[in-house]
Design a protein around this motif. Structure first.
Motif: not given
Length: 560
Positions: A517, A521, A525
């Protein structure tokens, strides 16, 4: 306590409900509430009709806001007093005819009482007076009058308005408390579902006290401003069929056998003739599903208490009928081509690609004034489909389970062959299983599915060459094209390198299930980015996949 009880004027009521003051005045004194209802009748089980007075949109919105405020205020009162009245089971979250009926399950005696003209008993003055006198409100006279104006129609609470149920329950709380006192006196359990009052007991001597119980009950109900409908009063014994709000409560809670048999007969007529009747009129598939879903509520309740295993391979006889119906609805009688993907993001990619390339695929998507209408649908994986058909929220095992129902293997019925014999016609539209082109790697979904299907070498070769094959009946298998000399591909490989390298908040896209993270992503997303920017993304790599989709649909139509 919330500010609800501090309201002292019509304007403050409007402000609290977030309604423009002028709109409230306009509704009350210009349009007038009596002009904002539509009335119609619906059939009752006994052949009579029930009148429904439904408010139009503007008034209904105000009533919903008022209902939410009343419910929240009531919750606060219960929390502060550390009590929760449990007698009423109608129109309250978490309660139903099932929670009402289970109180009276397996009892020696069950007494059913019906209140006559229930909603009509809550006249304008009664509603107004409640909000003036009740300690939880004690509104000024003009505020209580406005609430009564907003919620009453033709002088009483209408059946069909969203505000009527909670107001009836609040006004009936005093009655419920007094009836509970009488119930305890005669060693009875008591619940109320709107106008249906039910008492039950295992006390052997109750029968000797019936007349005294009825006398006390009638007196209290009369004092509260109601009348008993004597024609519907019933004392039911253990050795007879005991019903509570339409449910059988002798042992397990269940629907009447005739209701189930009628539902099964309706489904049989649908499969055989394509039509069925409800109360003498042609029914629709949603009505039939509603009946199956109602029966299933009771099956679920009983499943929880029998300590047995329950899934798509371990169903009761009634659940198997519902399973068959669900297969029919989604995989046999689907009037639009159905696509089943491995994951949720695949759906977003394909929708976005079609919107971008809409002019080249008019059979898959149409558009007008920036509004898009897809000529295909994607399977919505619900908890119901997971239980009955093994269609999980995520994962490729879903695709195996769908195939199982087409073949009748791995402990499930062959619904496809059964329906084909019953219907006498082929399924309406194709069902297409879409997977990443990973037929070499043994741990990948396509490899597992192809082996599960026992596809011969000829079909495997055809799948690699054409990207799609007919598996059986209306069931097809479609996979992603290969590119760049790769031996396998994922759907993300159909995007250009520029699209895949797009940075969001300084992070790059990762296909990993659990991306880093701090640096990356994930697919969710990325799919959101693709969906928002569909008009500028290069979807040329999706053309072979969409061509295959188009070809399947056209070929199926031409052969059927």
């Amino acid at each position: 306590m919330s500010d609800f009880s501090r309201i002292s004027s019509r304007n403050e009521l409007a402000d609290f409900l977030a309604i423009p003051r002028k709109m409230l005045t306009y509704i009350l004194y210009v349009r007038k509430v009596e002009n904002l209802y539509q009335s119609f009748e619906i059939p009752k089980k006994n052949g009579e009709t029930r009148k429904i007075d439904a408010p139009t949109y503007a008034l209904k919105d105000i009533q919903k806001r008022l209902t939410n405020a009343l419910w929240n205020h009531q919750q606060e009162i219960w929390e502060q007093a550390s009590i929760h009245p449990c007698m009423s089971h109608a129109f309250e979250p978490g309660k139903s005819i099932i929670t009402n009926a289970k109180v009276h399950r397996n009892k020696r005696f069950v007494v059913n009482i019906d209140l006559e003209n229930f909603f009509h008993s809550f006249h304008f003055g009664r509603v107004q007076g409640f909000f003036v006198k009740n300690k939880a409100f004690q509104f000024p006279y003009d505020v209580a009058t406005v609430i009564a104006q907003l919620t009453c129609y033709q002088g009483h609470l209408p059946q069909g308005a969203p505000s009527s149920p909670i107001i009836t329950n609040m006004i009936c709380q005093v009655l419920d408390t007094r009836l509970l006192r009488i119930a305890k006196k005669y060693k009875l359990d008591y619940t109320r579902y709107a106008d249906d009052l039910t008492f039950s007991t295992n006390y052997k001597m109750f029968h000797d006290n019936c007349s005294n119980f009825y006398s006390d009950l009638s007196e209290e109900i009369s004092k509260a401003g109601f009348r008993i409908n004597n024609s519907k009063t019933r004392l039911l014994y253990k050795d007879s069929k005991q019903k509570v709000t339409g449910l059988i409560v002798n042992q397990k809670i269940n629907v009447d056998g005739n209701y189930y048999k009628t539902t099964r007969a309706m489904a049989h007529a649908l499969y055989s003739n394509g039509i069925f009747n409800v109360d003498g009129e042609e029914g629709n598939i949603n009505q039939l599903e509603g009946r199956f879903a109602f029966i299933d509520q009771l099956e679920k309740y009983n499943n929880k208490i029998d300590n047995k295993k329950h899934d798509c391979r371990h169903l009761s006889a009634r659940e198997k009928q519902y399973q068959k119906f669900l297969f029919y609805k989604y995989f046999y009688a689907n009037n639009t081509p159905l696509i089943v993907t491995e994951g949720k993001t695949d759906v977003s990619y394909i929708r976005s690609a079609l919107k971008n390339l809409r002019n080249d695929y008019p059979d898959l998507i149409t558009s007008s004034d920036s509004a898009f209408e897809f000529e295909i649908v994607f399977l919505n994986r619900t908890e119901r489909l997971q239980y009955f058909l093994g269609i999980c929220q995520d994962g490729a095992d879903t695709l195996k389970n769908i195939y199982n129902f087409y073949r009748g293997i791995n402990g499930v019925s062959n619904h496809n062959d059964y329906l084909q014999k019953m219907c006498g016609v082929l399924p309406c539209k194709p069902v297409i299983l879409l997977l990443d082109n990973e037929i070499i790697s043994k741990e990948k979904p396509l490899y597992k599915l192809v082996n599960h299907m026992n596809l011969d070498d000829k079909k495997k070769t055809a799948l690699l060459k054409n990207l799609h094959i007919n598996v059986t009946g209306n069931l097809y298998l479609l996979t992603t094209p290969l590119s760049g000399g790769k031996k396998e591909s994922e759907i993300e490989d159909l995007f250009t390198p520029d699209t895949l390298s797009h940075k969001i908040a300084g992070k790059t896209f990762s296909r990993d299930v659990r991306p880093n993270e701090e640096k990356n992503y994930g697919k969710h997303i990325f799919s959101s980015y693709i969906s928002r920017n569909y008009s500028s993304v290069d979807f040329s790599g999706f053309r072979p996949l969409l061509d295959g989709l188009n070809e399947i649909i056209k070929n199926y139509a031409s052969h059927n």
